[in-house]
Design an enzyme around this catalytic site. Structure first.
Site, PDB file in Angstrom:
ATOM      1  CB  SER A  10      -0.942   0.003   1.211  1.00 47.39           C
ATOM      2  OG  SER A  10      -0.199  -0.074   2.407  1.00 47.39           O
ATOM      3  CG  ASN A  95      -3.211  -4.911  13.010  1.00 44.08           C
ATOM      4  OD1 ASN A  95      -2.674  -4.775  11.905  1.00 44.08           O
ATOM      5  ND2 ASN A  95      -3.508  -6.087  13.524  1.00 44.08           N
ATOM      6  CB  THR A 140     -41.817  25.014  -7.112  1.00 46.34           C
ATOM      7  OG1 THR A 140     -42.976  25.446  -7.812  1.00 46.34           O
ATOM      8  CG2 THR A 140     -41.581  25.930  -5.915  1.00 46.34           C
ATOM      9  CG  HIS A 141     -42.957  21.352  -9.546  1.00 48.44           C
ATOM     10  ND1 HIS A 141     -43.165  20.054  -9.161  1.00 48.44           N
ATOM     11  CD2 HIS A 141     -43.580  22.125  -8.615  1.00 48.44           C
ATOM     12  CE1 HIS A 141     -43.893  20.027  -8.049  1.00 48.44           C
ATOM     13  NE2 HIS A 141     -44.150  21.280  -7.698  1.00 48.44           N
ATOM     14  CG  ASN A 270     -19.217  23.568 -24.220  1.00 46.85           C
ATOM     15  OD1 ASN A 270     -20.273  24.075 -24.597  1.00 46.85           O
ATOM     16  ND2 ASN A 270     -18.445  22.835 -25.021  1.00 46.85           N
ATOM     17  CD  GLU A 275     -20.621  20.508 -18.824  1.00 48.40           C
ATOM     18  OE1 GLU A 275     -21.440  19.852 -19.471  1.00 48.40           O
ATOM     19  OE2 GLU A 275     -19.636  21.055 -19.351  1.00 48.40           O
ATOM     20  CE1 TYR A 302      -5.719  -3.500   9.284  1.00 49.18           C
ATOM     21  CE2 TYR A 302      -4.802  -5.664   8.788  1.00 49.18           C
ATOM     22  CZ  TYR A 302      -5.004  -4.348   8.448  1.00 49.18           C
ATOM     23  OH  TYR A 302      -4.499  -3.855   7.280  1.00 49.18           O
ATOM     24  CD  GLN A 307      -2.805  -2.468   2.392  1.00 51.03           C
ATOM     25  OE1 GLN A 307      -2.109  -2.762   3.347  1.00 51.03           O
ATOM     26  NE2 GLN A 307      -2.605  -2.948   1.189  1.00 51.03           N
ATOM     27  CE  LYS A 310      -3.914   2.786   4.514  1.00 44.19           C
ATOM     28  NZ  LYS A 310      -4.818   2.126   5.478  1.00 44.19           N
TER      29      LYS A 310
HETATM   30  N1  ARG Z   1      -0.863  -1.311   5.388  1.00 45.08           N
HETATM   31  C1  ARG Z   1      -1.752  -1.860   6.377  1.00 45.08           C
HETATM   32  C2  ARG Z   1      -3.114  -1.089   6.335  1.00 45.08           C
HETATM   33  O1  ARG Z   1      -3.150  -0.053   5.793  1.00 45.08           O
HETATM   34  C3  ARG Z   1      -1.160  -1.745   7.733  1.00 45.08           C
HETATM   35  C4  ARG Z   1      -1.575  -2.803   8.683  1.00 45.08           C
HETATM   36  C5  ARG Z   1      -1.083  -4.130   8.305  1.00 45.08           C
HETATM   37  N2  ARG Z   1      -1.277  -5.057   9.341  1.00 45.08           N
HETATM   38  C6  ARG Z   1      -1.167  -6.341   9.149  1.00 45.08           C
HETATM   39  N3  ARG Z   1      -1.368  -7.092  10.149  1.00 45.08           N
HETATM   40  N4  ARG Z   1      -0.862  -6.817   7.988  1.00 45.08           N
HETATM   41  O2  ARG Z   1      -4.101  -1.545   6.842  1.00 45.08           O
END
Ligand code: ARG
Length: 444
Positions: A10, A95, A140-141, A270, A275, A302, A307, A310
Site C-alpha cells: 500500500s 494495526n 418550483t418544479h 461550455n 460540469e 483487523y 487497507q 485509504k
Molecule cells: N498497510 C496496512 C493497512 O493499511 C497496515 C496494517 C497491516 N497489518 C497487518 N497485520 N498486515 O491496513
C-alpha cells in the site's frame, strides 16, 4: 504489478501518512521511555533519527519503497541509527498504528475542509450583499413560481454549507480518539500509558476496546459521507450555474477561464468546470459504497481488507477540496445579468399567488381565492393578456373584492418586499439572514 507481493503493498497510497506516522511514533517512543519500557538513551536516539527522516521528507527527499509507509519508516530508521531503531515497535502493532496515523491525518484534513467551506460561504455572502437588489424568478418544479431576490437564492447554498460544516465538526469528535496501545488486537503486557500518548498527540479520547480500535473504520465512512453530502450540494449549485449560463436563461456570466471551447463548434463556451464538479458526487458516492461494502461482514478484529480505506478517503478528500476551491473561484466571478433576470419574472404568471393573497387578506378564504385566480389565469391565457393588462372591470368579473389598488399590489419589488417573514425573501429578511450568517462565520 510486478509480482504477487505488489498486490498487497500500500506504499504508493499510504506514503502520504509518513508525517503523521513519524509524529505518532515519536509520541509512542516518548511514552515507552517515560513508562520505563525502553531506555531514555535509546528513546532519544530513535527520536533524533525520526526527526531527521521527517526533516528530509519535508525537504523533498523520497522514502525508499516498502510494503507500506510504516515498514518504510521503520526500515529507514534502522538503516540510519542501527538495530536500536527496532525498539520503536515495542508494545504496538501496525494495526493500531495505522488507525492512529489515519486519525491524526483526518483530524487535520477535517479542519482544513471546514476552513475551505467557510471561505466559500464568505464568497457567497459577499455576492449576496453585492447583488441585494436583483430580482429573479423563484422556481418550483423548474417552473416559474414566485419572484425572489437572487441573494436569497444563492444564500440557500451558504446554509447547506453551514450544515455540512456542522456535520464535519460532529464527525471530528469520533475521529479524535487515540487507538494506539491496542496493539495487534488484545492490548499489551507492557505497562504503557495511553493517556500520556493521547496528551502528546492531542487526542481528546482514548479508545476503550482494543478489538474495536483496530478494526473500526466508522470514522472513515462517516467522513466520506460528510464529503458526499458536500459534493451533493455542489451538484445542485453547479446544475443551476449551468442552467443560468444557458442562452434560454442568461441570468449570469462567469469568468471565461472556467469554460472551454468545442473542438468542432467555434461558438461554444461550455461550462466544463461546473460540469466536472457536478460529476464528482458520483465518484464520491462510489467511494462511500466501496468502503461500506468492504466493511460489511468483516469479522473482528483487523483484516487486510481495511487497507482499501485509504484509497477511498484520500480520493474523496482530494476531489472535494479541489472542487470547493474551484467553485469558490467560479462563484466570485459570477455577474448577474439584471435585465434578463427581471425580464424573466414577466413570464409565467409569477404574481398569481400575490393576487390570491390580495383576496385572502380581504377576507376571502384562501382556497376560494386560489380558485378565482386559477380562473383569471385561464382567462389571461385565452385572451393573451398579462395580469397588468387586465382592466379593473375584468378583475371584478371574477370577484367584486378587487379595487384599483390591485395594480400597485402587482408591483414586482413590492411583492418581494412583502415577504417579510423570518427566512423570507424581502430585502429586510435577507439582510437579517446575511447578518445571522456573518455572525456564525465570525464565531468560528
Ligand atoms: N498497510 C496496512 C493497512 O493499511 C497496515 C496494517 C497491516 N497489518 C497487518 N497485520 N498486515 O491496513
Amino acid at each position: 504489478m510486478k509480482d504477487k507481493n505488489d498486490f498487497i503493498d500500500s506504499f504508493d497510497i499510504d506514503k502520504r501518512l509518513a508525517r503523521v506516522d513519524i509524529i505518532s511514533s515519536i509520541a509512542h517512543v516518548k511514552m515507552l521511555a517515560k513508562s520505563k519500557i525502553i531506555d531514555q538513551n535509546d528513546s532519544n536516539k530513535i527520536i533524533i533519527g525520526l526527526r531527521t527522516i521527517l526533516h528530509d521528507l519535508m525537504k523533498g527527499w523520497h522514502l525508499p519503497k516498502a510494503e507500506d509507509v510504516h515498514y518504510a519508516i521503520e526500515q529507514e530508521l534502522i538503516n540510519r541509527i542501527g538495530p536500536v531503531g527496532g525498539k520503536m515497535h515495542t508494545a504496538r502493532s501496525r494495526n493500531d498504528q495505522v488507525s492512529t496515523d489515519l486519525r491524526l491525518y483526518l483530524k487535520d484534513e477535517n479542519k482544513q475542509l471546514q476552513k475551505i467551506i467557510t471561505r466559500f460561504q464568505t464568497t457567497i455572502m459577499n455576492k449576496a450583499i453585492e447583488n441585494i437588489d436583483i430580482i429573479m424568478p423563484g422556481f418550483t418544479h423548474l417552473q416559474h413560481a414566485q419572484p425572489i431576490l437572487a441573494s436569497h437564492h444563492i444564500l440557500a447554498y451558504a446554509w447547506m454549507m453551514q450544515r455540512d460544516k456542522e456535520r464535519l465538526i460532529d464527525c471530528y469528535k469520533r475521529i479524535d480518539v487515540l487507538t494506539l496501545g491496542s496493539a495487534a488486537l488484545a492490548g499489551t503486557s507492557f505497562k504503557i500509558n495511553r493517556y500520556y500518548t493521547a496528551k502528546l498527540l492531542h487526542f481528546n479520547h482514548v479508545s476503550e476496546n482494543s478489538l474495536d480500535s483496530v478494526s473500526d473504520r466508522d470514522f472513515v465512512i462517516e467522513l466520506i459521507f460528510c464529503i458526499v453530502m458536500i459534493a451533493l450540494h455542489l451538484t445542485r449549485l453547479c446544475e443551476e450555474i449551468i442552467l443560468w449560463l444557458n442562452p434560454e436563461f442568461q441570468y449570469i456570466t462567469i469568468n471565461i477561464r472556467f469554460t472551454s471551447g468545442s473542438s468542432i463548434m467555434p461558438q461554444k463556451q461550455n461550462p466544463d468546470y461546473a460540469e466536472m464538479i457536478r460529476s464528482k458526487c458520483g465518484r464520491m458516492l462510489g467511494n462511500l459504497i466501496s468502503m461500506i461494502t468492504t466493511m460489511k461482514s468483516l469479522p473482528l478484529a483487523y483484516n487486510r481488507d481495511l487497507q482499501e480505506d485509504k484509497f477511498c478517503i484520500f480520493d474523496s478528500l482530494d476531489n472535494i477540496k479541489t472542487s470547493l476551491k474551484i467553485i469558490n473561484e467560479i462563484f466570485s466571478s459570477i455577474k448577474f445579468l439584471k435585465i434578463n433576470t427581471i425580464k424573466s419574472t414577466e413570464n409565467g404568471f409569477i404574481l398569481a399567488t400575490e393576487i390570491a393573497d390580495y383576496l385572502a387578506s380581504r377576507n376571502i378564504p384562501f382556497r376560494q381565492a386560489h380558485s378565482i385566480v386559477t380562473d383569471i389565469v385561464q382567462y389571461c391565457k385565452q385572451s393573451s393578456k398579462s395580469f397588468n393588462e387586465l382592466s379593473l372591470n375584468e378583475y371584478k368579473r371574477f370577484s367584486k373584492i378587487f379595487q384599483e389598488d390591485i395594480f400597485t399590489y402587482l408591483n414586482i419589488y413590492e411583492t418581494v418586499n412583502r415577504k417579510k417573514s423570518f427566512g423570507g425573501t424581502s430585502k429586510n429578511s435577507v439582510l437579517q439572514q446575511i447578518h445571522l450568517l456573518k455572525r456564525k462565520l465570525q464565531a468560528e
